[in-house]
Design an enzyme around this catalytic site. Structure first.
Site, PDB file in Angstrom:
ATOM      1  N   HIS A 501       0.833  -1.205   0.000  1.00 61.33           N
ATOM      2  CA  HIS A 501       0.000   0.000   0.000  1.00 61.33           C
ATOM      3  C   HIS A 501       0.870   1.259   0.000  1.00 61.33           C
ATOM      4  O   HIS A 501       0.729   2.141  -0.857  1.00 61.33           O
ATOM      5  CB  HIS A 501      -0.912  -0.027   1.233  1.00 61.33           C
ATOM      6  CG  HIS A 501      -1.750   1.202   1.417  1.00 61.33           C
ATOM      7  ND1 HIS A 501      -3.098   1.214   1.150  1.00 61.33           N
ATOM      8  CD2 HIS A 501      -1.437   2.458   1.824  1.00 61.33           C
ATOM      9  CE1 HIS A 501      -3.568   2.439   1.386  1.00 61.33           C
ATOM     10  NE2 HIS A 501      -2.583   3.207   1.809  1.00 61.33           N
ATOM     11  N   GLU A 502       1.772   1.327   0.949  1.00 61.46           N
ATOM     12  CA  GLU A 502       2.621   2.517   1.036  1.00 61.46           C
ATOM     13  C   GLU A 502       3.497   2.657  -0.200  1.00 61.46           C
ATOM     14  O   GLU A 502       3.780   3.767  -0.662  1.00 61.46           O
ATOM     15  CB  GLU A 502       3.493   2.483   2.299  1.00 61.46           C
ATOM     16  CG  GLU A 502       2.707   2.485   3.609  1.00 61.46           C
ATOM     17  CD  GLU A 502       1.651   3.577   3.690  1.00 61.46           C
ATOM     18  OE1 GLU A 502       1.834   4.636   3.059  1.00 61.46           O
ATOM     19  OE2 GLU A 502       0.629   3.364   4.374  1.00 61.46           O
ATOM     20  N   HIS A 505       1.750   4.535  -2.826  1.00 59.57           N
ATOM     21  CA  HIS A 505       1.895   5.990  -2.685  1.00 59.57           C
ATOM     22  C   HIS A 505       3.259   6.438  -3.234  1.00 59.57           C
ATOM     23  O   HIS A 505       3.375   7.465  -3.895  1.00 59.57           O
ATOM     24  CB  HIS A 505       1.811   6.401  -1.216  1.00 59.57           C
ATOM     25  CG  HIS A 505       0.437   6.332  -0.624  1.00 59.57           C
ATOM     26  ND1 HIS A 505      -0.653   6.941  -1.187  1.00 59.57           N
ATOM     27  CD2 HIS A 505      -0.024   5.730   0.511  1.00 59.57           C
ATOM     28  CE1 HIS A 505      -1.728   6.728  -0.425  1.00 59.57           C
ATOM     29  NE2 HIS A 505      -1.375   5.988   0.608  1.00 59.57           N
ATOM     30  N   HIS A 508       3.138   6.534  -6.896  1.00 63.40           N
ATOM     31  CA  HIS A 508       2.377   7.711  -7.316  1.00 63.40           C
ATOM     32  C   HIS A 508       3.322   8.919  -7.384  1.00 63.40           C
ATOM     33  O   HIS A 508       3.328   9.660  -8.371  1.00 63.40           O
ATOM     34  CB  HIS A 508       1.239   7.934  -6.309  1.00 63.40           C
ATOM     35  CG  HIS A 508       0.212   8.951  -6.707  1.00 63.40           C
ATOM     36  ND1 HIS A 508      -0.823   9.308  -5.877  1.00 63.40           N
ATOM     37  CD2 HIS A 508       0.054   9.696  -7.822  1.00 63.40           C
ATOM     38  CE1 HIS A 508      -1.572  10.219  -6.480  1.00 63.40           C
ATOM     39  NE2 HIS A 508      -1.067  10.478  -7.659  1.00 63.40           N
TER      40      HIS A 508
HETATM   41 ZN   LIG Z   1      -2.616   5.219   2.127  1.00 66.81          ZN
END
Ligand SMILES: [Zn+2]
Length: 717
Positions: A501-502, A505, A508
């Protein structure tokens, strides 16, 4: 730009702060402090962590604020008619020193937080708030911004420049630029007071996490705990000067495994009470009075700014736009989730009865008995999975994913050339397939005292290219519990999902391909920013990752196919718990901020609201109000915790774009995701970006399928 784009645990930029970016006159501020000088070294400069000391923080913040105020005054006082270049581009260039100082200050606050740092926070938080207000309340400056904004469609600006003009204008108005002098003064007083209250709130939570612990003196009391959790508890005890004992720290990464596996029900209850009462213990670290004060000030500020409530103000610039639309989604999922919890509790109670436990399921039993149900129903024992989940291997697995999907190549940076702020931290350089630098990735994986709990991503430097091609620096931070020295660190399946998940980011941020820093990378709407992170979680469970990277720490063998299939079969298991635990926090957050000016006793409000909602008594909110850092540690996710579900609606639908096409590794879908979502930052409306990726808007159906809830009957949305 003060508030760095922290995501995951906390706030995303696109705040005012993000708007007051950047500077040019670096040469004049090259004082003795290592914090004030431009970053030097490879990769366009790296943070000078080897030379920074806590004592540098305060003077550097003050000098950098003064420098930016000088720059802003020059922009505001210009005799030239306002243009994009002499106003907005100039603002993007201003404050570069402060950006750099703030980056380091943020790292100290979140990962090296000791008493010296806390003293700086207490002093500087209100000063930084007042500084932001001085910029947004500068009338001459606002006039120039408004002029550029009003002429944006006719003055030959690019689409990104028009977006930036809209963003500056909107953020200034939202921050009170159009208020009269008296209202501005009151607003600034509120903002400074809030900044102090947020600081105290966060320091209180951290104090309760640091100071409370469950000390275990007899190994027999660890019955049920897997080896990895025992080793972790022993490591923590040793670090706290308690050799040959075990400590369950008052943090999620220590508490959750204990609640899942410990056979001793009385100790589970003790651990649970300690954890859910952070910030709620009376005494010096109690947060209840602070919450009442924060809510009252937020309500007053919203009215001052012309909004019905704080929630209305906060949601205006999000994808949801109104509290009503966010509430509609939360409530649509609440009912089926509670129904699923009833089924889960019945399953657990049946097992407890069969074992002759003579108990009713309580909140400290949920995780423990859920494991037993999982085992009975899917023949899946989570402790069978962990030996295959070595942190170092999974990290390589994420790098493989990034290469296959987006062409990013990760390679360790030379530690001699890239200093770090703690020996736990490692750095990688990221290149494109042609070998051209994309950015740097810092990874700080382990829990330690003074590091806030949870996991988050942070951009040390946003990608931009309006004054040269500036490469981004991103970081991932988590709280994995260390193993024995020299042995691999094993993590749970949930932790592995958080890792991916991290990293989503981080990707991104690394994918960003824009001109101006204020619209770069993860600086997008709060309820959109979790789309890239949540979708990347899905790749963990693919055979391509598990076969290559989920290798047993002793045998080196990949996870058996049968186990992979069991994990897949059980992927909707316990969704009632996960969803209700989350939704109850999101609903309380929203309702607290829709309540308006009434005086709120947080404890009573939480109790009565949950009762009215029909909260199952076997579950507690994931973040109870007195420890809800997302909401009271900053403005960050206030009236914004719903964002995770909003984003997950998009995520579930976006994942189906892959499964409908060639599967998770479909290059064409990955390219569309990169082109329209990951790389565009805040240069376009998120809804437009999503539509360009998917060919349509997202509905709720995919979300319900993902969680195993009934899909609303042919409802078109
Ligand atoms: Zn998050």
């Amino acid at each position: 730009m003060s508030l760095k784009s922290l995501v995951a645990g906390a706030a995303v930029a696109a705040t005012l702060a993000a708007v007051t970016a950047a500077n040019a006159t670096e040469a004049e501020s090259t004082a003795a402090s290592p914090l004030l000088a431009p970053w030097t070294g490879p990769y366009g400069g790296v943070p000078p962590f080897d030379r920074v000391q806590v004592e540098h923080l305060k003077p550097a913040l003050e000098a950098a604020m003064a420098e930016q105020l000088g720059e802003i005054d020059r922009i505001a006082a210009s005799a030239e008619p306002a243009t994009f270049e002499n106003t907005l581009a100039a603002m993007e260039r201003s404050g570069r020193t402060l950006d750099r100082v703030n980056t380091v200050y943020g790292i100290y606050s979140s990962t090296l937080n000791d008493e010296a740092v806390q003293a700086v926070e207490r002093e500087m938080a209100p000063k930084l708030a007042a500084f932001n207000d001085r910029i947004t309340q500068n009338e001459a400056l606002f006039k120039r911004i408004a002029a550029v904004y009003e002429a944006r469609e006719t003055s030959g600006l690019s689409a990104e420049q028009q977006r930036l003009a809209w963003l500056y204008y909107t953020n200034f108005v939202r921050a009170g630029a159009r208020l009269d002098a008296q209202a501005k003064q009151r607003l600034s007083a509120i903002n400074q007071k809030l900044a102090s209250l947020y600081t105290t709130f966060g320091q209180n939570v951290l104090a309760d996490e640091n100071d409370a612990e469950l000390l275990i003196e007899n190994e027999a009391d660890l019955a049920g705990l897997p080896e990895s959790a025992r080793v972790g508890a022993a490591q923590i005890a040793a670090a706290r000067g308690k050799p040959n004992q075990w400590v369950i720290a008052n943090t999620r990464s220590s508490i959750e495994p204990f609640l899942t596996y410990a056979d001793r029900r009385d100790l589970r209850e003790k651990a649970w009470r300690m954890f859910v009462n952070r910030g709620d213990n009376g005494g010096a670290t109690d947060n209840n009075a602070i919450i009442s004060e924060i809510l009252a000030l937020r309500a007053e500020r919203a009215r001052l700014l012309g909004y019905e409530t704080h929630a209305h103000w906060r949601l205006e610039n999000t994808m949801a736009r109104t509290p009503a639309r966010a509430m509609e989604l939360l409530e649509a999922v609440w009912t089926p989730a509670v129904a699923r919890v009833r089924e889960e509790v019945a399953d657990m109670q049946a097992i407890a009865d069969k074992e002759g436990a003579g108990i009713s399921i309580e909140p400290w039993d949920y995780r423990y008995y859920a494991e037993k149900v999982r085992k009975a129903r899917y023949d899946l024992d989570a402790t069978e999975i962990t030996p295959y989940l070595q942190l170092d291997n999974l990290r390589e697995g994420m790098f493989y994913m990034a290469k296959e999907l987006f062409g990013f190549h990760f390679k360790p940076a030379d530690p001699a050339r890239v200093p770090v702020y703690h020996s736990d931290v490692r750095v990688w350089e990221v290149n494109d397939p042609a070998g051209k630098l994309v950015g740097l990735f810092y990874f700080d994986p382990y829990a330690r005292k003074g590091k806030r709990s949870g996991a988050w991503m942070n951009a040390y430097r946003p990608q931009q290219r309006f004054d040269g091609d500036v490469k981004t620096i991103v970081s991932n931070n988590s709280n994995f519990v260390r193993g024995k020295p020299g042995e691999p660190v094993l993590i749970s399946w949930t932790d592995a999902e958080t890792l991916f998940h991290e990293f989503g980011h981080a990707l991104h941020g690394l994918s960003s391909n824009v001109t101006y820093p204020s619209v770069s990378g993860t600086r997008v709407a709060r309820d959109y920013v979790e789309l890239p992170s949540q979708i990347l979680e899905h790749w963990l469970a693919t055979p391509e990752i598990l076969d290559r990277y989920a290798l047993h720490y002793q045998t080196g063998k990949p996870m058996p196919r049968a186990l992979v299939e069991k994990i897949r079969d059980a992927d909707k298991f316990n969704q009632g718990f996960d969803t209700v635990e989350y939704l109850s926090s999101a609903l309380i957050d929203m309702k607290l901020h829709l309540a308006g000016a009434q005086a709120i006793d947080a404890d009573k409000f939480e109790r009565e609201t949950l009762a009215a909602l029909g909260m199952p008594t076997e579950i507690v909110m994931r973040h109870r109000t007195p420890q809800f850092m997302h909401v009271f540690g900053s403005d960050g996710y206030s009236a914004g915790y719903y964002s995770y579900l909003w984003s997950d609606t998009l995520t579930a639908d976006a994942w189906e774009a892959f499964t409908e096409a060639g599967g998770p590794w479909d290059k064409a879908v990955a390219k569309r995701l990169s082109d329209h979502v990951l790389s565009v930052g805040n240069t376009i409306e998120p809804a437009d970006g999503y539509r360009a990726f998917r060919g349509r808007d997202a509905g709720i159906d995919a979300l319900m399928r993902k969680r195993g809830f009934p899909v609303p009957a042919a409802q078109k949305k």
